[in-house]
Scaffold this motif. Structure first.
Motif, PDB file in Angstrom:
ATOM      1  N   LEU A   8       0.018   7.390  -6.818  1.00 12.90           N
ATOM      2  CA  LEU A   8      -1.300   8.039  -6.872  1.00 12.90           C
ATOM      3  C   LEU A   8      -1.413   8.975  -8.072  1.00 12.90           C
ATOM      4  O   LEU A   8      -0.437   9.604  -8.470  1.00 12.90           O
ATOM      5  CB  LEU A   8      -1.547   8.842  -5.594  1.00 12.90           C
ATOM      6  CG  LEU A   8      -2.076   8.078  -4.406  1.00 12.90           C
ATOM      7  CD1 LEU A   8      -2.098   8.960  -3.163  1.00 12.90           C
ATOM      8  CD2 LEU A   8      -3.455   7.506  -4.675  1.00 12.90           C
ATOM      9  N   LEU A  59       0.822  -1.210   0.000  1.00 14.41           N
ATOM     10  CA  LEU A  59       0.000   0.000   0.000  1.00 14.41           C
ATOM     11  C   LEU A  59       0.860   1.264   0.000  1.00 14.41           C
ATOM     12  O   LEU A  59       0.524   2.248  -0.663  1.00 14.41           O
ATOM     13  CB  LEU A  59      -0.962  -0.010   1.181  1.00 14.41           C
ATOM     14  CG  LEU A  59      -2.038  -1.090   1.111  1.00 14.41           C
ATOM     15  CD1 LEU A  59      -2.875  -1.104   2.379  1.00 14.41           C
ATOM     16  CD2 LEU A  59      -2.918  -0.923  -0.117  1.00 14.41           C
ATOM     17  N   GLU A  60       1.985   1.238   0.706  1.00  9.70           N
ATOM     18  CA  GLU A  60       2.884   2.387   0.677  1.00  9.70           C
ATOM     19  C   GLU A  60       3.470   2.571  -0.722  1.00  9.70           C
ATOM     20  O   GLU A  60       3.604   3.705  -1.201  1.00  9.70           O
ATOM     21  CB  GLU A  60       4.009   2.195   1.695  1.00  9.70           C
ATOM     22  CG  GLU A  60       3.537   2.306   3.128  1.00  9.70           C
ATOM     23  CD  GLU A  60       4.598   1.884   4.133  1.00  9.70           C
ATOM     24  OE1 GLU A  60       4.638   2.498   5.205  1.00  9.70           O
ATOM     25  OE2 GLU A  60       5.366   0.950   3.825  1.00  9.70           O
ATOM     26  N   GLN A  68      -7.032   6.530  -4.879  1.00  8.45           N
ATOM     27  CA  GLN A  68      -6.938   6.524  -3.430  1.00  8.45           C
ATOM     28  C   GLN A  68      -6.346   5.208  -2.945  1.00  8.45           C
ATOM     29  O   GLN A  68      -6.600   4.151  -3.503  1.00  8.45           O
ATOM     30  CB  GLN A  68      -8.353   6.696  -2.846  1.00  8.45           C
ATOM     31  CG  GLN A  68      -8.433   6.791  -1.363  1.00  8.45           C
ATOM     32  CD  GLN A  68      -9.865   7.007  -0.905  1.00  8.45           C
ATOM     33  OE1 GLN A  68     -10.794   7.077  -1.708  1.00  8.45           O
ATOM     34  NE2 GLN A  68     -10.051   7.109   0.380  1.00  8.45           N
ATOM     35  N   VAL A  69      -5.562   5.300  -1.879  1.00  5.09           N
ATOM     36  CA  VAL A  69      -5.020   4.117  -1.215  1.00  5.09           C
ATOM     37  C   VAL A  69      -5.410   4.214   0.254  1.00  5.09           C
ATOM     38  O   VAL A  69      -5.045   5.176   0.934  1.00  5.09           O
ATOM     39  CB  VAL A  69      -3.483   4.038  -1.354  1.00  5.09           C
ATOM     40  CG1 VAL A  69      -2.930   2.847  -0.604  1.00  5.09           C
ATOM     41  CG2 VAL A  69      -3.080   3.977  -2.818  1.00  5.09           C
ATOM     42  N   ASP A  70      -6.212   3.264   0.726  1.00  5.89           N
ATOM     43  CA  ASP A  70      -6.626   3.217   2.129  1.00  5.89           C
ATOM     44  C   ASP A  70      -5.863   2.121   2.848  1.00  5.89           C
ATOM     45  O   ASP A  70      -4.955   1.524   2.286  1.00  5.89           O
ATOM     46  CB  ASP A  70      -8.136   2.942   2.230  1.00  5.89           C
ATOM     47  CG  ASP A  70      -8.964   4.169   1.862  1.00  5.89           C
ATOM     48  OD1 ASP A  70      -8.480   5.296   2.044  1.00  5.89           O
ATOM     49  OD2 ASP A  70     -10.099   3.974   1.389  1.00  5.89           O
ATOM     50  N   LYS A  71      -6.270   1.813   4.062  1.00  3.26           N
ATOM     51  CA  LYS A  71      -5.566   0.803   4.867  1.00  3.26           C
ATOM     52  C   LYS A  71      -5.598  -0.580   4.250  1.00  3.26           C
ATOM     53  O   LYS A  71      -4.665  -1.346   4.413  1.00  3.26           O
ATOM     54  CB  LYS A  71      -6.149   0.743   6.272  1.00  3.26           C
ATOM     55  CG  LYS A  71      -5.837   1.970   7.085  1.00  3.26           C
ATOM     56  CD  LYS A  71      -6.380   1.858   8.483  1.00  3.26           C
ATOM     57  CE  LYS A  71      -6.067   3.127   9.246  1.00  3.26           C
ATOM     58  NZ  LYS A  71      -6.584   3.072  10.593  1.00  3.26           N
ATOM     59  N   THR A 115       0.886   4.131  -2.911  1.00  2.00           N
ATOM     60  CA  THR A 115       0.712   5.549  -2.582  1.00  2.00           C
ATOM     61  C   THR A 115       1.678   6.414  -3.382  1.00  2.00           C
ATOM     62  O   THR A 115       1.341   7.528  -3.775  1.00  2.00           O
ATOM     63  CB  THR A 115       0.912   5.775  -1.068  1.00  2.00           C
ATOM     64  OG1 THR A 115      -0.071   5.011  -0.374  1.00  2.00           O
ATOM     65  CG2 THR A 115       0.755   7.232  -0.686  1.00  2.00           C
ATOM     66  N   ILE A 169      -7.685  -0.093  -2.485  1.00  2.00           N
ATOM     67  CA  ILE A 169      -7.313   0.992  -3.381  1.00  2.00           C
ATOM     68  C   ILE A 169      -8.545   1.338  -4.210  1.00  2.00           C
ATOM     69  O   ILE A 169      -9.420   0.504  -4.427  1.00  2.00           O
ATOM     70  CB  ILE A 169      -6.131   0.624  -4.307  1.00  2.00           C
ATOM     71  CG1 ILE A 169      -6.468  -0.569  -5.199  1.00  2.00           C
ATOM     72  CG2 ILE A 169      -4.876   0.373  -3.491  1.00  2.00           C
ATOM     73  CD1 ILE A 169      -5.430  -0.862  -6.272  1.00  2.00           C
TER      74      ILE A 169
END
Length: 126
Positions: free
Chosen positions: A19, A12-13, A39-42, A16, A45
């Protein structure tokens, strides 16, 4: 030192960092067209108005990226396809980033593969 030196970055990082740029997703029975990563959440995506679980993907293709990264040539075995040769660009805590050259593609691709989809990686002997 091992050629699989792992950075502290997770999938996920890594996403990010990409983006507002184009990606394409591939999972079992699913292949998306290129679309903008919004968007990238916990755990999810967002690409357009749809949400996806990155760790469930077989591959995430990153477009609009410089492909100059250097790394060792490796043979990669995945749970979803036969072995293929690639350049290992990065190994994160839960993914690998590879540069691959596939016959059916016009240019080299930079792909992210979750480690849960990797069976093995070995360095290509020169």
């Amino acid at each position: 030192m091992s050629f699989l030196h792992t950075t502290r970055m997770d999938l996920l990082e890594r996403l990010t960092l990409h983006l507002k740029r184009d990606i394409a997703l591939q999972a079992e029975g699913f292949e998306s067209e290129a679309g903008v990563l919004h968007q990238v959440d916990k755990r999810f995506i967002r690409m357009g108005e749809r949400y996806f679980v990155p760790s469930s993907m077989q591959e995430i293709v990153l477009f609009d990226i410089r492909k100059k990264g250097a790394g060792p040539r490796v043979n990669v075995r995945t749970a979803y396809a036969g072995p293929f040769e690639a350049v290992l660009l990065r190994t994160g805590t839960d993914f690998v980033e590879l540069r691959v050259n596939r016959a059916e593609e016009e240019e080299e691709l930079v792909i992210l593969i979750p480690l849960s989809r990797i069976v093995g990686i070995e360095r290509v002997k020169s």
